[in-house]
Design an enzyme around this catalytic site. Structure first.
Site, PDB file in Angstrom:
ATOM      1  N   THR A  12      -2.055   3.850  -1.218  1.00 53.71           N
ATOM      2  CA  THR A  12      -0.990   4.727  -0.717  1.00 53.71           C
ATOM      3  C   THR A  12      -0.487   5.702  -1.785  1.00 53.71           C
ATOM      4  O   THR A  12      -0.142   6.843  -1.480  1.00 53.71           O
ATOM      5  CB  THR A  12       0.197   3.854  -0.250  1.00 53.71           C
ATOM      6  OG1 THR A  12      -0.290   2.978   0.770  1.00 53.71           O
ATOM      7  CG2 THR A  12       1.342   4.664   0.289  1.00 53.71           C
ATOM      8  N   ASP A  56      -9.118   2.206   0.030  1.00 49.30           N
ATOM      9  CA  ASP A  56      -7.982   1.378   0.428  1.00 49.30           C
ATOM     10  C   ASP A  56      -8.277   0.026  -0.214  1.00 49.30           C
ATOM     11  O   ASP A  56      -9.430  -0.430  -0.204  1.00 49.30           O
ATOM     12  CB  ASP A  56      -7.942   1.248   1.953  1.00 49.30           C
ATOM     13  CG  ASP A  56      -6.706   0.477   2.402  1.00 49.30           C
ATOM     14  OD1 ASP A  56      -5.798   1.105   2.956  1.00 49.30           O
ATOM     15  OD2 ASP A  56      -6.653  -0.757   2.188  1.00 49.30           O
ATOM     16  N   SER A  58      -8.023  -2.884   0.574  1.00 46.78           N
ATOM     17  CA  SER A  58      -8.627  -3.938   1.416  1.00 46.78           C
ATOM     18  C   SER A  58     -10.141  -3.954   1.248  1.00 46.78           C
ATOM     19  O   SER A  58     -10.798  -4.942   1.591  1.00 46.78           O
ATOM     20  CB  SER A  58      -8.297  -3.707   2.891  1.00 46.78           C
ATOM     21  OG  SER A  58      -6.909  -3.676   3.045  1.00 46.78           O
ATOM     22  N   ASP A  89      -2.080  -3.831  -1.526  1.00 45.29           N
ATOM     23  CA  ASP A  89      -2.470  -4.984  -0.698  1.00 45.29           C
ATOM     24  C   ASP A  89      -3.276  -6.037  -1.461  1.00 45.29           C
ATOM     25  O   ASP A  89      -3.025  -7.229  -1.316  1.00 45.29           O
ATOM     26  CB  ASP A  89      -3.282  -4.522   0.524  1.00 45.29           C
ATOM     27  CG  ASP A  89      -2.434  -3.763   1.535  1.00 45.29           C
ATOM     28  OD1 ASP A  89      -1.192  -3.756   1.381  1.00 45.29           O
ATOM     29  OD2 ASP A  89      -2.999  -3.181   2.469  1.00 45.29           O
TER      30      ASP A  89
HETATM   31  N1  ASP Z   1      -3.288  -0.277   2.326  1.00 43.17           N
HETATM   32  C1  ASP Z   1      -2.891   0.212   1.025  1.00 43.17           C
HETATM   33  C2  ASP Z   1      -3.834  -0.372   0.002  1.00 43.17           C
HETATM   34  O1  ASP Z   1      -3.681  -1.502  -0.393  1.00 43.17           O
HETATM   35  C3  ASP Z   1      -1.470  -0.126   0.765  1.00 43.17           C
HETATM   36  C4  ASP Z   1      -0.958   0.338  -0.566  1.00 43.17           C
HETATM   37  O2  ASP Z   1      -1.497   1.199  -1.222  1.00 43.17           O
HETATM   38  O3  ASP Z   1       0.079  -0.167  -0.995  1.00 43.17           O
HETATM   39  O4  ASP Z   1      -4.754   0.285  -0.396  1.00 43.17           O
END
Ligand code: ASP
Length: 338
Positions: A12, A56, A58, A89
């Site tokens: 993010t 991302d 994940s 994440d």
């Molecule tokens: N979905 C994002 C990630 O982990 C959330 C974040 O950046 O905090 O890449």
């Protein structure tokens, strides 16, 4: 002049609003100085290594953890330290994995990210980034103040392999339930030096082989033999057992027999608690005495993230089962209190 390498992996933090469409699009971190003009006032030399494509978090995995360790290893002597921008994440997994891969680290590696994109007015990204850089630059008697892999988020610095992401909405997204924070940012940066790892005497060594063939069995009252045996009879090499309280499980004979069968097939089983705070104490109750007698490994107060990455890491080295079992119960990078 302090030299810091910023490694931008994604998440993010790197999003800005497109001037034409208003949609969130990745920000070009190569132009970080133009986009975050406050950085110029820090007076550091900042270089940026940007992942392409950005991720991302994940989608992180052991291959990318190894790539990150490689980038740090290749430029280790050129920089005072490293800031890794990463999605929140799975940040605690990457931080834990790096802590194990980077043996004898004597420079700071600080992971940070944000809950709101850097392009949003109320963003937490600028504070997180600027303070992470200041932490990396802080020295004590000419040596890095924090020679560890850490996570900086919302005014607190955590040991990376002790942190968990516990909240997906608050700016305060991370916690370190079983270990004191390493530093806090208020009007001043306050370091809790008693809790920071000492500088190593030997040279950095990077070990980035992992064996990811592990399974996780989270217990709940009413769990069936089918659910347990789906893991215990699978082809994984090791199982993380997420147990109750201080490491307890049902004493039902079919359950104990399923664990014994897995052990007889040379699977390692590590017991960690579903409680975030506190430690596994095998043998404290009748319900864990049997586990101890069977040779189940205690994960003590390790986070799930540290347990997963430590197990994958140790299983990736040329170690015997007995050596892995022994090291799982020892603190090798400050990840557990036994
Ligand atoms: N979905 C994002 C990630 O982990 C959330 C974040 O950046 O905090 O890449």
């Amino acid at each position: 002049m302090t030299k810091i390498l910023i490694i931008y992996t994604g998440g993010t933090i790197g999003m800005v609003n497109d001037a034409q469409t208003g949609a969130l699009i990745p920000f070009d971190f190569k132009q970080i100085q133009q986009n975050v003009p406050e950085l110029a006032r820090l007076n550091y030399q900042l270089d940026v290594h940007s992942f392409d494509p950005i991720l991302d978090s994940s989608n992180m995995n052991p291959v990318i953890w190894a790539e990150l360790a490689g980038i740090i290893g290749d430029s280790y002597h050129d920089y005072d330290g490293f800031v890794i921008l990463h999605g929140s994440d799975t940040m605690a997994y990457t931080a834990s994995a790096l802590s194990f891969m980077l043996k004898n680290l004597n420079k700071p590696v600080v992971l940070t990210g944000s809950q709101l994109p850097i392009g949003e007015i109320r963003t937490d990204a600028k504070e997180n980034l600027i303070t992470a850089l200041e932490i990396v630059a802080t020295k004590n008697k000419g040596k890095a103040m924090v020679p560890e892999v850490c996570i900086y988020f919302d005014y607190q610095l955590f040991r990376g392999n002790r942190a968990i992401k516990y909240n997906s909405e608050k700016f305060e997204a991370f916690l370190s339930p079983n270990y004191h924070i390493l530093a806090e940012a208020g009007v001043n940066l306050s370091f809790y030096s008693n809790y920071i790892n000492p500088h190593p005497l030997e040279e950095l060594r990077i070990q980035s082989r992992f064996n990811a063939n592990i399974g996780v069995l989270k217990l709940y009252p009413g769990i069936t033999p089918q659910a347990v045996q789906a893991i215990t009879r699978s082809s994984v090499d090791a199982i993380i057992l997420e147990t109750f309280g201080s490491g307890n499980t049902t004493t039902a004979s079919w359950f104990i027999a399923s664990l014994q069968e897995a052990i007889d097939q040379d699977k390692l089983i590590v017991d960690i608690s579903q409680c975030q705070g506190g430690s596994v104490e095998l043998g404290k109750y009748e319900t864990s005495k049997r586990l101890q007698q069977m040779g189940i490994i205690s994960g003590f107060d390790m986070t799930f993230e540290a347990t997963v990455t430590k197990l994958m890491y140790l299983m990736g080295q040329d170690l015997s089962h007995a050596q892995i079992a022994f090291l799982m119960e020892q603190s090798i990078r400050g990840e557990l209190t036994s």
